[in-house]
Design an enzyme around this catalytic site. Structure first.
Site, PDB file in Angstrom:
ATOM      1  N   ASN A  40       0.879  -1.172   0.000  1.00  0.00           N
ATOM      2  CA  ASN A  40       0.000   0.000   0.000  1.00  0.00           C
ATOM      3  C   ASN A  40       0.914   1.219   0.000  1.00  0.00           C
ATOM      4  OD1 ASN A  40      -1.805   2.075   0.443  1.00  0.00           O
ATOM      5  ND2 ASN A  40      -2.814   1.120   2.186  1.00  0.00           N
ATOM      6  N   ARG A  63      -2.512  -2.065  -3.709  1.00  0.00           N
ATOM      7  CA  ARG A  63      -3.691  -1.227  -3.553  1.00  0.00           C
ATOM      8  C   ARG A  63      -3.567  -0.035  -4.497  1.00  0.00           C
ATOM      9  NH1 ARG A  63      -5.002   3.498   0.609  1.00  0.00           N
ATOM     10  NH2 ARG A  63      -7.223   3.731   0.182  1.00  0.00           N
ATOM     11  N   HIS A 121     -12.961   2.644  -0.471  1.00  0.00           N
ATOM     12  CA  HIS A 121     -12.925   1.660   0.620  1.00  0.00           C
ATOM     13  C   HIS A 121     -13.492   0.307   0.169  1.00  0.00           C
ATOM     14  CE1 HIS A 121     -13.072   5.208   3.683  1.00  0.00           C
ATOM     15  NE2 HIS A 121     -11.820   4.848   3.450  1.00  0.00           N
ATOM     16  N   LEU A 159     -15.750   3.436   9.420  1.00  0.00           N
ATOM     17  CA  LEU A 159     -15.550   4.704  10.121  1.00  0.00           C
ATOM     18  C   LEU A 159     -14.111   4.792  10.626  1.00  0.00           C
ATOM     19  CD1 LEU A 159     -18.824   4.784  12.285  1.00  0.00           C
ATOM     20  CD2 LEU A 159     -18.477   5.595   9.930  1.00  0.00           C
ATOM     21  N   ASN A 207     -10.448   7.698   9.937  1.00  0.00           N
ATOM     22  CA  ASN A 207     -10.201   9.104   9.617  1.00  0.00           C
ATOM     23  C   ASN A 207     -10.901   9.464   8.317  1.00  0.00           C
ATOM     24  OD1 ASN A 207      -8.864  11.661  10.210  1.00  0.00           O
ATOM     25  ND2 ASN A 207      -7.651  11.232   8.385  1.00  0.00           N
ATOM     26  N   ARG A 251     -12.257  15.794   6.474  1.00  0.00           N
ATOM     27  CA  ARG A 251     -13.047  16.063   5.268  1.00  0.00           C
ATOM     28  C   ARG A 251     -14.489  16.392   5.637  1.00  0.00           C
ATOM     29  NH1 ARG A 251     -11.276  10.495   2.672  1.00  0.00           N
ATOM     30  NH2 ARG A 251      -9.023  10.847   2.513  1.00  0.00           N
ATOM     31  N   GLY A 264     -11.144   2.126  12.335  1.00  0.00           N
ATOM     32  CA  GLY A 264     -10.661   2.615  13.616  1.00  0.00           C
ATOM     33  C   GLY A 264     -11.719   3.108  14.576  1.00  0.00           C
ATOM     34  N   GLU A 318      -8.037  -5.183   5.204  1.00  0.00           N
ATOM     35  CA  GLU A 318      -7.914  -4.856   3.787  1.00  0.00           C
ATOM     36  C   GLU A 318      -6.730  -5.567   3.145  1.00  0.00           C
ATOM     37  OE1 GLU A 318      -9.215  -0.481   2.968  1.00  0.00           O
ATOM     38  OE2 GLU A 318      -8.446  -0.533   5.023  1.00  0.00           O
TER      39      GLU A 318
END
Length: 378
Positions: A13, A72, A161, A190, A192, A222, A311, A365
């Site tokens: 990643n 990724r 995601h 859920l 950052n 964001r 997280g 992931e």
């Protein structure tokens, strides 16, 4: 029938200044190795550092046993709707898609190029964050703007995601002892960054992120959903440039903009100390989640389960409780004792009386990328 392929994957990643990596043996529950290289200036040097670490006698990894390298990639556009074996042409297409993901696709691509040079004998597979949402109905991914403009510039909902939503939806079905094909789920990723997905019959039918990861839920920095005219208003009245508005909405908004904190633990601490800004930020955050759950219930016409992950979703029991408060009429009831505390393992947190099950399922992931990469070359 579900076919499970086995093998060992190096999962990469690659960000602009860091590379996360894992070596995943799909026959084992835990990764063989994992790590993070930070302060990356040259991705080729970072890949050499990773190889050096994995070549150590005590690493537990045999590099010669690798089956595939899985990468990724954030934005696959409309071109990539499945795991894709990487060749030079695929690299060129990923580069072209950087117009839709200028912060993510270029470092993803730099890592791919460096890894292909380092492991020329192995197949490399791109796993796109957007691919899981390629099943969105046309009415779900279409924005109500001029069709010619939208088509010329690739303006549509892509969603993100995807690897997390895919993994968590499949795990939720397994935990429920049900087939994915007959379930209607809402998955709430859920962290950052945050997104919701409506998953019916095992496929994504709606999701909160759009052309970019800015749309949808309130996030750490964001804004999520906002009247698009706000950007025009700020340009006209505050004299803000496009880049300044971009920075405002992506890096200075969300919980940070509302409360002064991007970490939910700090927000709760401030709220406990009487900060009205923190209290309001939490209300806005949870209200947005609640609205998406209700919307997706209506869109799917049914709901079997809601699953929290990532997280905040895995670790913040207060967010889980407040985000679903007031949805009892939809058959959603959380058991406060079951919900209490952090969840490092899958946990059912709904009450026995709840018609809709509520789960916490830790996402993985990297394992999902490994599974999809191995399947692509099997």
């Amino acid at each position: 029938m579900t076919v499970t392929y086995t093998g060992i994957a190096l999962v990469l990643n690659c960000g602009s200044s860091s590379i996360k990596y894992q070596v995943v043996d799909t026959t084992r529950d835990e990764p063989l190795a994992s790590g993070l290289v930070e302060r990356v200036s040259q991705h080729s040097e970072a890949i050499k550092e990773i190889i050096g670490s994995l070549s150590a006698a005590d690493s537990g990894v045999d590099l010669d046993a690798l089956t595939v390298v899985g990468h990724r990639v954030v934005q696959g556009g409309a071109e990539f709707s499945a795991p894709t074996i990487i060749d030079d042409d695929v690299e060129r297409q990923i580069a072209l898609l950087a117009t839709l993901a200028p912060l993510h696709n270029p470092p993803n691509l730099a890592g791919i190029s460096a890894a292909r040079d380092a492991f020329p004998h192995l197949p490399h597979v791109a796993i796109f964050d957007t691919a899981f949402h390629a099943t969105l109905p046309e009415a779900a991914y279409t924005y109500a703007i001029d069709r010619r403009v939208a088509q010329e510039h690739g303006v549509r909902r892509y969603g993100f995601h995807g690897t997390s939503h895919s993994y968590v939806a499949r795990e939720t079905a397994r935990l429920m002892g049900r087939s994915s094909s007959d379930l209607s789920l809402v998955v709430l990723h859920l962290g950052n960054g945050a997104s919701a997905a409506a998953i019916k019959g095992g496929v994504s039918v709606d999701t909160s992120m759009g052309l970019t990861p800015l749309e949808g839920l309130v996030m750490g920095t964001r804004s999520g959903d906002i009247d698009p005219a706000v950007t025009l208003h700020l340009a006209r009245t505050a004299g803000m440039s496009i880049d300044e508005v971009d920075a405002l909405l992506n890096r200075q908004s969300g919980m940070l903009g509302l409360t002064g904190y991007s970490d939910m633990r700090d927000v709760w601490k401030a709220a406990e100390q009487g900060s009205r800004e923190a209290e309001l930020g939490l209300e806005v955050y949870c209200r947005r989640i609640r609205g998406y759950v209700g919307q997706y219930f209506a869109q799917m016409g049914a709901l079997d389960a809601v699953t929290f992950t990532a997280g905040v979703g895995e670790n913040d029991h207060r967010v889980r409780l407040h985000a679903l408060a007031g949805l009892e009429a939809l058959g959603i009831v959380i058991d406060e004792d079951r919900n209490d505390g952090r969840k490092q393992e899958p946990a059912l947190i709904s009450a026995d009386s709840s018609r809709v099950q509520v789960w916490v399922v830790p996402t993985d992931e990297e394992r999902e990328i490994a599974l999809q990469s191995i399947a692509a070359v099997s």
